[in-house]
Scaffold this active site. Structure first.
Site, short mmCIF file in Angstrom:
data_model
loop_
_atom_site.label_atom_id
_atom_site.label_comp_id
_atom_site.label_asym_id
_atom_site.label_seq_id
_atom_site.Cartn_x
_atom_site.Cartn_y
_atom_site.Cartn_z
N HIS A 159 -5.98 5.28 -2.76
CA HIS A 159 -6.24 4.67 -3.99
C HIS A 159 -6.65 3.18 -3.54
O HIS A 159 -6.90 2.30 -4.30
CB HIS A 159 -5.14 4.58 -4.62
CG HIS A 159 -4.92 5.87 -5.49
ND1 HIS A 159 -5.39 6.16 -6.89
CD2 HIS A 159 -4.51 7.03 -5.13
CE1 HIS A 159 -4.87 7.46 -7.09
NE2 HIS A 159 -4.68 8.08 -6.12
N ASP A 367 -8.60 -5.46 -3.92
CA ASP A 367 -8.27 -4.15 -4.66
C ASP A 367 -8.94 -2.98 -4.61
O ASP A 367 -10.20 -2.97 -4.50
CB ASP A 367 -8.33 -4.74 -6.24
CG ASP A 367 -7.03 -4.23 -6.80
OD1 ASP A 367 -6.50 -3.36 -6.53
OD2 ASP A 367 -6.91 -4.88 -8.16
#
Ligand code: ADQ
Length: 469
Positions: A159, A367
């Protein structure tokens, strides 16, 4: 049909008993829906620690999903979770070598817990099951399962970003970590950039290669590696924003907006999210635009996260000081430029806040994807949408090109983007939003999940290229 077993550090299927409808994240909902379809199991840590590890499985049925959890020892929690996962891999994979701890004991704890997870999970696995492992906490899980004789198809999704080669090699055990990934059949990354960084490591560090069929090969083994950009449940989000709670929140926020346009930021309190840089950018905006000072307010929602880790406590202290300074300098007797909140909200409350905001500042320094950017778009009013300001370093920036893309390290770029967003005419706002919404809606969380599961189930074709076992 084969069952699906999802493994993640924490297990959180939708549970109306805890927080009520609308409070659960899109990721949990999507995984839970897949598990219902495949009558599968969700396995992970219970979130509890006990004096000595027992390997006792706690099984529950929650909303049609079988949930299996195990408790961990306090030392496991310190070395595996607070240690290797959150003091080593998380900072390093977000390019913060300065915050990365390289303690050997953390690595040992990480391996031990992955072995414990594998031992506890093993009796639940049936011959046709497929296993989908999530995130950086669990990279060596397939290796441990393979050592115990498991031959099922096992996939892994990361992720967070996979960083540049030069960063990975600062890990004393980088080779073992990457070798462990080759025990999976499929590994998924958020972006092509992460995929390429991983391939770069494999080609230059361990003399791996790509086969004619596009498989990666190293350590005498092959795997499929692909980008699967994660999405949100856009339809559900667009719907909950019409619900009663979202409307109430929206109305309340709009009542304040009569005096001030609201800009919103929603992030876990994490150094990867660029909160300090964002606030300094906002301060620059207030400094550069005295005429707009009374018109604009920033609402920053930042629930505390990992607050046993020192770097997070330090960040919190710095944010408190920074916000105090900016508010002290720019507040009036009847208004403050920044509202700062450290608590969590339900999904429907967040949806209402997103919709009431003229712009969102999503400015992480790094991110994997960033779901807030997508939720913000999904929650907008099609007739009067707000503007997304997005960091080029969020994985989401690859898909969301119609946002105002900024470099979060530059206070001037943040300030200019804010000025542009708040003065943008309706036609341009609509044009940008329509393109963004189309993408968020199409590449949603269900598409992400189904693409991954289909790729994991796909039978490997015979490959003339493949080395003999
Ligand atoms: P995170 O780093 O947690 O996720 P993000 O993708 O933004 O970051 O997801 C955060 C989620 O938490 C969003 O759904 C958001 O709505 C929710 N949230 C944030 N603040 C909240 C609050 N105050 N109250 C309630 N909910 C709140 C990691 C990676 C990301 C990747 C995701 C999914 O770091 O890059 O996008 O996983 O793969």
């Amino acid at each position: 049909m084969s069952r699906l077993i999802v493994v993640s550090n924490r297990v959180n299927p939708p549970n109306p008993a805890e927080g009520g409808e609308g409070s659960v994240g899109g990721l949990a909902m999507a995984l839970a829906a897949a598990l219902r379809e495949y009558s599968g199991i969700w396995f992970g840590w219970s979130g509890k620690t006990i004096p000595e590890f027992t390997g006792q499985l706690n099984m529950q049925r929650i909303e049609g999903v079988t949930v299996a959890t195990v408790d961990l020892e306090e030392t496991d929690y310190q070395e595996y979770y607070n240690g290797y996962a959150n003091k080593t891999l998380w900072p390093l994979f977000h390019y913060r070598v300065d915050l990365t701890a390289y303690d050997r004991s953390f690595g040992e704890g990480y391996d031990r817990v992955n072995k414990r997870f594998a031992e506890t999970l093993l009796p639940l696995i049936e011959p046709d099951d497929i296993v989908w492992v999530h995130d950086y906490h669990l990279i060596p899980l397939a290796r441990e399962l393979r050592r115990m004789g498991v031959t099922n198809r096992i996939g892994f999704f990361l992720h967070i970003p996979w960083p540049a080669h030069q960063l990975v090699v600062t890990l004393p055990r980088h080779r073992a970590l990457v070798e462990a990934l080759f025990d999976y059949d499929l590994i998924g990354f958020q972006t092509e950039e992460s995929l390429q960084a991983f391939e770069g490591y494999v080609f230059s560090e361990v003399q791996g290669r790509k086969t004619e069929r596009g498989e990666l090969e190293a350590f005498g083994r092959g795997l499929k590696a692909q980008a699967f950009p994660i999405g949100v449940d856009a339809k559900d989000f667009a719907q909950i924003v019409q619900g009663e709670t979202a409307r109430k929140v929206y109305d309340r926020m709009m009542a304040h907006s009569v005096f001030r346009k609201m800009v919103v930021g929603v992030d876990r309190l994490d150094y990867s999210k660029g909160l300090e840089e964002r606030l300094i950018g906002f301060e620059r905006f207030l400094h550069d635009h005295p005429d707009l000072r009374r018109e604009v307010m920033l609402l920053q929602i930042a629930p505390l996260s990992r607050d046993e880790v020192e770097a997070y406590q330090d960040l919190r202290t710095r944010l408190d000081g920074l916000i105090g300074r900016i508010n002290g300098a720019y507040a009036e007797m009847d208004s403050t430029p920044i509202r700062y909140v450290n608590r969590s909200y339900r999904r429907d409350e967040l949806a209402g806040v997103y919709r009431a905001s003229k712009a969102a500042l999503v400015t992480p320094l790094r991110d994997g994807m960033n779901l807030v950017a997508k939720e913000y778009v999904a929650a907008q009013d099609p007739e009067d949408p707000g503007v997304l300001i997005l960091s080029r370093f969020a994985g989401a920036a690859r898909q969301m090109k119609e946002a105002l893309i900024v470099n979060p390290n530059s206070p001037e770029e943040i300030s200019d983007a804010l000025e542009r967003a708040l003065s943008m005419d309706l036609a341009e706002r609509k044009r940008r939003w329509e393109a963004l919404f189309d993408n968020v809606n199409r590449e949603d969380v269900t598409a992400w999940r189904d693409d991954f599961v289909a790729a994991l189930r796909a039978d490997p074709e015979p490959d003339a290229d493949k080395p003999e076992p």
